[in-house]
Scaffold this motif. Sequence first.
Motif, PDB file in Angstrom:
ATOM      1  N   LEU A 408    -102.448  56.430 -19.939  1.00 40.57           N
ATOM      2  CA  LEU A 408    -103.230  55.294 -20.439  1.00 40.57           C
ATOM      3  C   LEU A 408    -102.373  54.402 -21.345  1.00 40.57           C
ATOM      4  O   LEU A 408    -102.413  53.184 -21.250  1.00 40.57           O
ATOM      5  CB  LEU A 408    -104.451  55.805 -21.222  1.00 40.57           C
ATOM      6  CG  LEU A 408    -105.604  56.400 -20.409  1.00 40.57           C
ATOM      7  CD1 LEU A 408    -106.613  57.064 -21.337  1.00 40.57           C
ATOM      8  CD2 LEU A 408    -106.294  55.309 -19.584  1.00 40.57           C
ATOM      9  N   SER A 411     -99.765  52.486 -19.238  1.00 41.21           N
ATOM     10  CA  SER A 411    -100.281  51.619 -18.171  1.00 41.21           C
ATOM     11  C   SER A 411    -100.990  50.373 -18.695  1.00 41.21           C
ATOM     12  O   SER A 411    -100.965  49.325 -18.044  1.00 41.21           O
ATOM     13  CB  SER A 411    -101.253  52.406 -17.272  1.00 41.21           C
ATOM     14  OG  SER A 411    -100.611  53.502 -16.676  1.00 41.21           O
ATOM     15  N   TYR A 412    -101.629  50.470 -19.850  1.00 43.10           N
ATOM     16  CA  TYR A 412    -102.484  49.372 -20.316  1.00 43.10           C
ATOM     17  C   TYR A 412    -102.007  48.890 -21.694  1.00 43.10           C
ATOM     18  O   TYR A 412    -102.074  49.621 -22.681  1.00 43.10           O
ATOM     19  CB  TYR A 412    -103.942  49.815 -20.395  1.00 43.10           C
ATOM     20  CG  TYR A 412    -104.483  50.343 -19.089  1.00 43.10           C
ATOM     21  CD1 TYR A 412    -104.529  49.537 -17.948  1.00 43.10           C
ATOM     22  CD2 TYR A 412    -104.928  51.661 -18.974  1.00 43.10           C
ATOM     23  CE1 TYR A 412    -105.015  50.012 -16.740  1.00 43.10           C
ATOM     24  CE2 TYR A 412    -105.428  52.148 -17.775  1.00 43.10           C
ATOM     25  CZ  TYR A 412    -105.446  51.316 -16.663  1.00 43.10           C
ATOM     26  OH  TYR A 412    -105.930  51.794 -15.460  1.00 43.10           O
ATOM     27  N   ASP A 413    -101.549  47.626 -21.766  1.00 46.81           N
ATOM     28  CA  ASP A 413    -101.067  47.064 -23.027  1.00 46.81           C
ATOM     29  C   ASP A 413    -102.251  46.489 -23.808  1.00 46.81           C
ATOM     30  O   ASP A 413    -102.516  45.291 -23.794  1.00 46.81           O
ATOM     31  CB  ASP A 413     -99.994  45.995 -22.788  1.00 46.81           C
ATOM     32  CG  ASP A 413    -100.446  44.905 -21.830  1.00 46.81           C
ATOM     33  OD1 ASP A 413    -101.373  45.163 -21.036  1.00 46.81           O
ATOM     34  OD2 ASP A 413     -99.886  43.795 -21.900  1.00 46.81           O
ATOM     35  N   LEU A 414    -102.935  47.379 -24.488  1.00 41.86           N
ATOM     36  CA  LEU A 414    -104.107  47.022 -25.282  1.00 41.86           C
ATOM     37  C   LEU A 414    -103.761  47.042 -26.766  1.00 41.86           C
ATOM     38  O   LEU A 414    -102.903  47.808 -27.210  1.00 41.86           O
ATOM     39  CB  LEU A 414    -105.244  48.011 -25.024  1.00 41.86           C
ATOM     40  CG  LEU A 414    -105.858  48.023 -23.616  1.00 41.86           C
ATOM     41  CD1 LEU A 414    -106.737  49.261 -23.441  1.00 41.86           C
ATOM     42  CD2 LEU A 414    -106.676  46.765 -23.386  1.00 41.86           C
ATOM     43  N   THR A 444    -111.729  53.952 -17.789  1.00 41.13           N
ATOM     44  CA  THR A 444    -111.224  52.857 -16.947  1.00 41.13           C
ATOM     45  C   THR A 444    -112.162  51.660 -16.981  1.00 41.13           C
ATOM     46  O   THR A 444    -111.714  50.502 -17.042  1.00 41.13           O
ATOM     47  CB  THR A 444    -111.050  53.343 -15.500  1.00 41.13           C
ATOM     48  OG1 THR A 444    -110.183  54.478 -15.487  1.00 41.13           O
ATOM     49  CG2 THR A 444    -110.455  52.249 -14.627  1.00 41.13           C
ATOM     50  N   VAL A 447    -111.598  49.826 -20.198  1.00 44.85           N
ATOM     51  CA  VAL A 447    -110.379  49.023 -20.129  1.00 44.85           C
ATOM     52  C   VAL A 447    -110.646  47.740 -19.348  1.00 44.85           C
ATOM     53  O   VAL A 447    -110.216  46.652 -19.743  1.00 44.85           O
ATOM     54  CB  VAL A 447    -109.240  49.823 -19.474  1.00 44.85           C
ATOM     55  CG1 VAL A 447    -108.033  48.914 -19.221  1.00 44.85           C
ATOM     56  CG2 VAL A 447    -108.830  51.010 -20.348  1.00 44.85           C
ATOM     57  N   ARG A 448    -111.351  47.863 -18.231  1.00 45.56           N
ATOM     58  CA  ARG A 448    -111.662  46.685 -17.414  1.00 45.56           C
ATOM     59  C   ARG A 448    -112.436  45.649 -18.235  1.00 45.56           C
ATOM     60  O   ARG A 448    -112.155  44.443 -18.158  1.00 45.56           O
ATOM     61  CB  ARG A 448    -112.489  47.105 -16.192  1.00 45.56           C
ATOM     62  CG  ARG A 448    -112.724  45.964 -15.190  1.00 45.56           C
ATOM     63  CD  ARG A 448    -113.808  46.310 -14.186  1.00 45.56           C
ATOM     64  NE  ARG A 448    -115.108  46.457 -14.828  1.00 45.56           N
ATOM     65  CZ  ARG A 448    -115.864  45.417 -15.227  1.00 45.56           C
ATOM     66  NH1 ARG A 448    -115.457  44.173 -15.049  1.00 45.56           N
ATOM     67  NH2 ARG A 448    -117.020  45.638 -15.802  1.00 45.56           N
ATOM     68  N   PHE A 451    -110.065  43.877 -20.667  1.00 48.17           N
ATOM     69  CA  PHE A 451    -109.221  42.904 -19.931  1.00 48.17           C
ATOM     70  C   PHE A 451    -110.024  41.674 -19.565  1.00 48.17           C
ATOM     71  O   PHE A 451    -109.527  40.555 -19.612  1.00 48.17           O
ATOM     72  CB  PHE A 451    -108.623  43.567 -18.708  1.00 48.17           C
ATOM     73  CG  PHE A 451    -107.345  44.347 -18.959  1.00 48.17           C
ATOM     74  CD1 PHE A 451    -107.031  44.790 -20.231  1.00 48.17           C
ATOM     75  CD2 PHE A 451    -106.470  44.611 -17.934  1.00 48.17           C
ATOM     76  CE1 PHE A 451    -105.872  45.488 -20.481  1.00 48.17           C
ATOM     77  CE2 PHE A 451    -105.283  45.313 -18.155  1.00 48.17           C
ATOM     78  CZ  PHE A 451    -104.986  45.752 -19.429  1.00 48.17           C
ATOM     79  N   ILE A 458    -107.503  44.665 -14.163  1.00 47.22           N
ATOM     80  CA  ILE A 458    -106.720  45.901 -14.129  1.00 47.22           C
ATOM     81  C   ILE A 458    -105.785  45.897 -12.925  1.00 47.22           C
ATOM     82  O   ILE A 458    -106.195  45.583 -11.827  1.00 47.22           O
ATOM     83  CB  ILE A 458    -107.646  47.140 -14.069  1.00 47.22           C
ATOM     84  CG1 ILE A 458    -108.452  47.243 -15.375  1.00 47.22           C
ATOM     85  CG2 ILE A 458    -106.852  48.409 -13.877  1.00 47.22           C
ATOM     86  CD1 ILE A 458    -109.391  48.411 -15.425  1.00 47.22           C
TER      87      ILE A 458
END
Length: 458
Positions: A408, A411-414, A444, A447-448, A451, A458
């Motif tokens: 996580l 993969s995800y630049d949060l 997930t 996260v969506r 974004f 995603i």
Amino acid sequence: MDGRNTFYRMVSKAHDNAQFVQLEMDWLQQILKARSAINAKPDTANQDLLHIPPPELDNLESPYSDLIKKHRLGPEDRFLLILAAVPHIRPQLLDMFMSRNQLTQQIYTEFGGKKAKSHNGFIPTGETILFILAGNDLKKRFQYQNLLDGTGTLFKEGILKLSDVETDESFLSGTLAISREILDLITTGRIQKPSFNNDFPAQRLHTALDWEDLVLPEDTRIELKELEIWLKHKDFLLNEWGMGKVLSPGYKALFFGPPGTGKTLTAALLGKKMGLDVYRIDLSRLVSKYIGETEKNLGKIFDRAEKQNWILFFDEADAIFGKRTSVNDAHDKYANQEVSYLLQRIEEYDGLVILATNLKGNLDEAFMRRFQSSIFFPMPQAEERLQLWKNGFPERAQLEPKVNLMSLASSYDLSGGSIINVIQHSLLMALEHDDKIIRMEDITEGVRKEFQKVGRTI
């Protein structure tokens, strides 16, 4: 039990204050009666009413008497202090000033004063003070006018002030106002924390988190250390080393970086560590379309903050410090006035002021030199995001086996704020499952949603 003890201590302080305030009011009443007697007989010698001795303090202990001892207030200052407090404690004591001139049917001009908006009481002004102390004696009037020039202890310390008046009016028409904090102190014995309302458009920040929960790059932490050191040693720097002659009284810092990177949390943690209150002001909400209202709203905040050692955190700073074009119309003119006013109050403020913005490029470069620090809060890198994911889930929560926090994070630049939002979403969804297990599909989906807020997929 501690709560009950605290309550009884507050009651004791209020009782001690009540005894002493009553003595001060009795002394004020003697002065008012003497002025009334002199006024009734114009040929009477205009004696100095402050020669009437105030109550002795030696054997009295209360927050009010401690205030007088701390600032070494003489009879003149004590008179001003109790006169300013009386409308809030026993307004009927000033009813004598409500009598009307039979010819004009108005309050006598020499009494000064104004009628309160919310009740029928009398609010003293500078003119009221000079009438009581000097009457028709012009020499004494000029002498006592020096009490109101702003250089006295009560005015320099922000305990009292004369309200502003129109430019073509006498400054003595300003009402004598006592600070809310001091009024709390001399009545209940305890200063109340202001809450967000129309008269105080700022919100106190507090957090249950600690510095260990704040995930930031080492460079940012090093820069933040300077703010901490300044808060710790500012009095020594300005007074003992005499730098108050050279440096401005406060410290101004700019926090900039994407949303959710820890700017607000950092301000709250600074206050928590140093034992200082932090108040957040959202400039985007404070700016008014009505001329003069923005300055008025800002003034309420700074008036309360002065001498309180609060940290002031101005969010959305570009709402007022954004790049300006030339003055083309009245709107541009008043926008510039708002900026000038805020800059003036910030320059005069003796504590830490933090301005925050998502984009440093939105700020006018002319303002940048006014900051002692400009601190960047970047988007967290994969290693930092992993720490945020690990810190975010509660220890008792159970993740399903296919949840891979390392994956996580990479993969995800949060931002940190977005990661917390995702975690909250997944926890709420888990509570709907019988087994209360946190599922990868819910993470997930969270996260969506994050974004989607910024137009990404995603």
